[in-house]
Design a protein around this motif. Structure first.
Motif, PDB file in Angstrom:
ATOM      1  N   GLY A  67      -7.967   7.407   7.676  1.00  0.00           N
ATOM      2  CA  GLY A  67      -8.250   8.617   6.972  1.00  0.00           C
ATOM      3  C   GLY A  67      -7.957   9.988   7.729  1.00  0.00           C
ATOM      4  N   PHE A  68      -8.253  10.062   8.975  1.00  0.00           N
ATOM      5  CA  PHE A  68      -7.759  11.341   9.756  1.00  0.00           C
ATOM      6  C   PHE A  68      -6.761  10.996  10.668  1.00  0.00           C
ATOM      7  N   GLY A  69      -5.603  10.688  10.001  1.00  0.00           N
ATOM      8  CA  GLY A  69      -4.554  10.387  10.777  1.00  0.00           C
ATOM      9  C   GLY A  69      -3.925  11.689  11.608  1.00  0.00           C
ATOM     10  N   HIS A  70      -3.278  11.203  12.699  1.00  0.00           N
ATOM     11  CA  HIS A  70      -2.702  12.569  13.472  1.00  0.00           C
ATOM     12  C   HIS A  70      -1.428  12.955  12.883  1.00  0.00           C
ATOM     13  N   SER A 318       3.787  13.389  -4.565  1.00  0.00           N
ATOM     14  CA  SER A 318       2.670  14.178  -3.932  1.00  0.00           C
ATOM     15  C   SER A 318       1.680  13.049  -3.130  1.00  0.00           C
ATOM     16  N   ARG A 319       1.032  13.588  -2.249  1.00  0.00           N
ATOM     17  CA  ARG A 319      -0.005  12.748  -1.335  1.00  0.00           C
ATOM     18  C   ARG A 319      -1.108  13.752  -1.206  1.00  0.00           C
ATOM     19  N   THR A 320      -2.180  13.262  -1.672  1.00  0.00           N
ATOM     20  CA  THR A 320      -3.588  13.964  -1.478  1.00  0.00           C
ATOM     21  C   THR A 320      -4.461  12.954  -0.554  1.00  0.00           C
ATOM     22  N   ASP A 321      -5.197  13.733   0.224  1.00  0.00           N
ATOM     23  CA  ASP A 321      -6.313  12.882   1.037  1.00  0.00           C
ATOM     24  C   ASP A 321      -7.602  13.763   0.994  1.00  0.00           C
ATOM     25  N   ASN A 322      -8.741  12.964   0.948  1.00  0.00           N
ATOM     26  CA  ASN A 322     -10.046  13.581   0.706  1.00  0.00           C
ATOM     27  C   ASN A 322     -10.940  12.864   1.802  1.00  0.00           C
ATOM     28  N   ASP A 354      -4.464   9.393  -1.774  1.00  0.00           N
ATOM     29  CA  ASP A 354      -3.297   9.091  -2.842  1.00  0.00           C
ATOM     30  C   ASP A 354      -1.985   9.041  -2.332  1.00  0.00           C
ATOM     31  N   LEU A 355      -1.145   7.855  -2.162  1.00  0.00           N
ATOM     32  CA  LEU A 355       0.064   8.007  -1.462  1.00  0.00           C
ATOM     33  C   LEU A 355       1.129   8.300  -2.384  1.00  0.00           C
ATOM     34  N   PRO A 356       2.383   8.850  -1.889  1.00  0.00           N
ATOM     35  CA  PRO A 356       3.384   9.157  -2.549  1.00  0.00           C
ATOM     36  C   PRO A 356       4.044   8.230  -3.373  1.00  0.00           C
ATOM     37  N   ASP A 357       3.761   6.878  -3.197  1.00  0.00           N
ATOM     38  CA  ASP A 357       4.424   5.848  -4.178  1.00  0.00           C
ATOM     39  C   ASP A 357       3.498   5.499  -5.177  1.00  0.00           C
ATOM     40  N   GLY A 358       2.647   6.161  -5.268  1.00  0.00           N
ATOM     41  CA  GLY A 358       1.455   6.196  -6.493  1.00  0.00           C
ATOM     42  C   GLY A 358       0.327   5.315  -6.302  1.00  0.00           C
ATOM     43  N   THR A 359       0.537   4.454  -5.039  1.00  0.00           N
ATOM     44  CA  THR A 359      -0.785   3.774  -4.847  1.00  0.00           C
ATOM     45  C   THR A 359      -1.848   4.571  -4.289  1.00  0.00           C
ATOM     46  N   SER A 360      -3.192   4.021  -4.225  1.00  0.00           N
ATOM     47  CA  SER A 360      -4.490   4.573  -3.657  1.00  0.00           C
ATOM     48  C   SER A 360      -4.686   3.672  -2.566  1.00  0.00           C
ATOM     49  N   GLU A 361      -5.283   4.374  -1.403  1.00  0.00           N
ATOM     50  CA  GLU A 361      -6.258   3.565  -0.311  1.00  0.00           C
ATOM     51  C   GLU A 361      -7.498   4.350  -0.117  1.00  0.00           C
ATOM     52  N   SER A 362      -8.402   3.472  -0.137  1.00  0.00           N
ATOM     53  CA  SER A 362      -9.734   4.132   0.561  1.00  0.00           C
ATOM     54  C   SER A 362     -10.056   3.091   1.667  1.00  0.00           C
ATOM     55  N   TYR A 363     -10.582   3.925   2.621  1.00  0.00           N
ATOM     56  CA  TYR A 363     -11.056   3.472   3.799  1.00  0.00           C
ATOM     57  C   TYR A 363     -12.535   3.694   4.246  1.00  0.00           C
ATOM     58  N   GLY A 364     -13.037   2.821   5.158  1.00  0.00           N
ATOM     59  CA  GLY A 364     -14.542   2.634   5.481  1.00  0.00           C
ATOM     60  C   GLY A 364     -14.629   3.990   6.318  1.00  0.00           C
TER      61      GLY A 364
END
Lengths: 420, 309
Positions: A67-70, A318-322, A354-364
């Motif tokens: 989630g905090f990728g460089h 778009s790509r959004t990260d929270n 929320d990734l550009p290809d329309g999928t979402s990922e959540s991490y621990g």
């Protein structure tokens, strides 16, 4: 690089020619001659030994936390990635003086074995009416509590995770302009707005190289508020809220061939809150003193794909990260000159992309606990032992890492006053 | 109708304003309670005095509370000790207050050490000597002659800050000085029998008191200023105290009384609760003269009691 070298050489020249013991404004009247107009000088030496039990080192894990990728859009910053063994954080050369009745200035050069950087170089007004003050140059943003502190002022050897992951080793430190206002209230209320050029290594990265758009600065805006109620006797409290927003660019190498293949640009912002409570015990040498402090950040990244060599169809998506995180720490003077500290921190309580290809990922999430004890033989030196136990969520799964720091700091020269 | 009410209100308010302004007490901030006590004495009803350091805490180490910045922002007169007493915490507060009156060198910022001749100005400025003060020892207020000079400075500063009340400040200062002079004669007479007596203190806070009243206070539980007592150093002190028959150890409220008691139990000396600041010990709150009364009475009683057997 040449410019940096010049700065350092000239600072050394000033230090050498100054020669005499530092003269503060307080005793300038007592010291004759022009030496009295030399800036206050001080030197901070900060070294530590570090060891951890991870395979690739703690610095590598910090870059892999989910989630905090460089990002790779940053400019020319050197990283303070800790190594197992001896580390010289840097030697800080500080100078400050009043220029005239209207302005004061200060500069800090951070020198280490790889070279030198201008850590801060600031000008500020000293006589604006109605509680206003303007500050310019390259300086630490005053948002929150820890950001404006230099590394040797921290109560733990390392930064809290949320600072490191959001803003990098240097925190929010950039070229810009700050306006602050002290409200005429019966309690302490300070409001500030800041505009920065926008080349933070992590959150407000900027390259401006095609295909990324080139934007004029300033690219980052910050606003904050601090409040200090009137507590009786030896109790003191300050709390605040802050927000920052700016443009951000990233370049990535998805297929791992060593060449960048997709580019994103957009906005990055964070908001949060901070508090500090201090109790000053009526005992000598810091015995019985107590500090409790904590800060929370919530970061929102909102980017668009500018170009994509591998998947051109994604361009414009778009790509959004929270992500968010906090730390809370307590310090206690358990013996004269000895302090013990405990820090607990978590990042990624909210951790969604929320990734550009329309999928979402959540991490621990990741968490870390730190315990430290330090001994200050005098006001001008400190020795510290710190142990961290972290559990980090990375692409390779959960990684548990133990770390140990043994730190040794000295401050030479002008008697530095402590801010709250 | 509405307009006339508002107009009347404005009129009333504008009439009231100068009255409020004239009756508004001067905002005085003192870093420590000794300066605060003298400012209250001279300022009387015309000033409100705020003291920043707690009287029982070490004036070298005061938390720079944000709320102090708000106080300093509305301060008409700031009184500090100077000579690096407050160097570790006051400068950022003054800067933070953005109060143009408080810039060092302006008449509303009084550093009381200026103009006094300070003792123990180091010839070598090296911190290997401990936390020494480049301008000399800043604990000068336990000499009433210094307090007299400081009262004069504070009186003048009040008169400059509030010229309308200048005569009143002058009169009150004269009353205070007269009382102080009379008391000084009494204190000197009271301590006269003990002239030349050697006394131990925890920290080097008493050179001015010692000089005025003829004591020798040159042995300290701290091996160097700001460095806590070590067992080896305490053993040395115990030896010297036994050899020289030293009977009294002075301890301030924030210092470790247990350490002093240990030394006292090995030497048969008495531990005396001393303070540099009015209010630091119960019974010293009322003012500077009452505070000095306490110091002189406590010390003379202890020394007289020790002489009896």
């Amino acid at each position: 690089m040449f410019l940096r070298l010049c700065v350092v050489v000239s600072i050394f020249a000033v230090v050498m020619t100054a020669g005499t013991p530092s003269v503060s404004a307080q005793n300038a009247t007592q010291t004759g001659g022009l030496n009295a107009f030399n800036p206050d000088l001080s030197v901070v030496v900060d070294m530590f030994y570090h060891a951890d039990d991870s395979e690739e080192g703690i610095s590598h894990i910090m870059e892999e936390i989910s989630g905090f990728g460089h990002s790779h859009g940053e400019g020319e910053h050197h990283h303070h990635g800790v190594e197992n063994g001896f580390n010289l954080r840097h030697v800080e050369l500080q100078m400050s003086a009043n220029a005239d009745p209207y302005f004061k200035g200060s500069a800090i050069a951070a020198v280490d074995t790889d070279g030198a950087e201008l850590e801060t170089a600031e000008l500020e007004t000293s006589s604006l009416p109605c509680g206003f003050k303007l500050r310019g140059g390259k300086f630490y943003s005053d948002f929150g509590y820890l950001n404006a502190q230099h590394s040797h002022q921290w109560d733990f050897t390392d930064q809290p995770l949320i600072y490191k992951l959001c803003l990098g080793d240097h925190g929010l430190n950039d070229k810009g302009l700050q306006a602050t206002w002290l409200a005429p209230t019966p309690f302490y209320l300070l409001a500030g707005v800041e505009a920065f050029q926008g080349d933070n290594e992590t959150m407000f990265a900027y390259s401006g190289e095609a295909p990324l758009p080139s934007d004029d600065g300033p690219r980052v805006g910050v606003a904050w508020l601090k409040c200090g109620p009137n507590l009786p006797g030896n109790h003191a409290l300050q709390f605040g809220a802050f927000g920052a927003s700016g443009s951000h660019q990233e370049a990535h190498d998805a297929d791992g061939d060593g060449a960048e293949d997709h580019w994103l640009a957009g906005d990055n912002s964070f908001w949060g809150g901070d508090f500090v409570y201090k109790f000053n015990a009526p005992l000598a040498y810091g015995q019985g003193d107590f500090i409790l402090q904590g800060e929370y950040f919530n970061r929102q990244k909102d980017l668009n794909v500018i170009a994509h060599d591998l998947a051109p169809a994604l361009v414009g998506n778009s790509r959004t990260d929270n992500q968010d995180g906090y730390y809370i720490q307590a310090l206690y003077g358990f013996l004269p000159r000895w302090r013990g500290g405990l820090r607990w921190e978590q990042v990624g309580l909210t951790n969604q992309s929320d990734l550009p290809d329309g999928t979402s990922e959540s991490y621990g999430g990741s968490s870390r606990i730190g315990v430290m004890a330090d001994f200050s033989p005098s006001e001008f030196s400190r020795i510290r032992l710190q142990v961290n136990q972290g559990s980090y969520e990375t692409a390779d799964g959960k990684q548990d890492v133990s770390e140990v720091y043994l730190q040794w700091m000295l401050s030479l020269g002008a008697h530095a006053a402590h801010k709250f | 109708m509405h307009n006339s009410i508002i107009w009347n209100l404005t009129l009333v308010l504008s009439l009231c304003q100068p009255i409020f302004a004239a009756g508004k007490p001067l905002n005085v901030v003192a870093t420590t309670s000794d300066f605060g006590a003298i400012a209250r004495e001279i300022g009387g009803e015309s000033v409100t005095v705020t003291v920043l350091a707690q009287p029982g805490e070490d004036a070298h180490f005061v938390t720079p509370k944000p709320s102090y910045i708000a106080k300093l922002a509305r301060t008409d007169l700031l009184i500090e000790g100077g000579a690096e007493l407050e160097v570790g915490w006051l400068p950022p507060l003054i800067e933070g207050s953005r109060n143009p009156r408080l810039v060092l060198g302006r008449p509303a910022h009084v550093a009381c050490a200026e103009g006094l001749s300070l003792l123990e100005v180091p010839s070598i400025r090296d911190r290997a000597q401990g936390d020494i003060h480049a301008m000399g020892n800043p604990h000068y207020m336990t000499d009433p002659v210094n307090a007299r000079l400081v009262a004069e400075r504070i009186g003048n500063a009040l008169a400059v800050a509030d010229p309308a009340q200048a005569d009143q400040y002058r009169a009150r200062r004269a009353v205070f000085t007269k009382r102080l002079d009379e008391k000084l004669a009494v204190w000197q007479k009271q301590l006269e029998p003990f002239k030349g007596t050697r006394v131990v203190a925890f920290h080097n806070s008493w050179p001015y008191f010692a000089r005025r009243f003829g004591f020798t206070i040159d042995l300290f539980l701290e091996p160097r200023p700001g460095i806590p007592p070590s067992p080896a150093h305490l053993a040395d002190i115990v030896g010297t105290m036994k050899r020289e028959k030293i009977r009294v150890i002075l301890v301030e409220p924030y210092q470790n009384r247990k350490t002093a008691e240990t030394v006292a139990s090995k030497t048969g000396a008495a531990v005396l609760d001393f303070t540099q600041y009015p209010g630091g010990i119960k019974g010293t709150e009322a003012g500077y003269i009452e505070f000095m009364d306490y110091l002189v009475n406590t010390l003379s009683a202890a020394l007289a009691g020790e002489r009896k057997p």
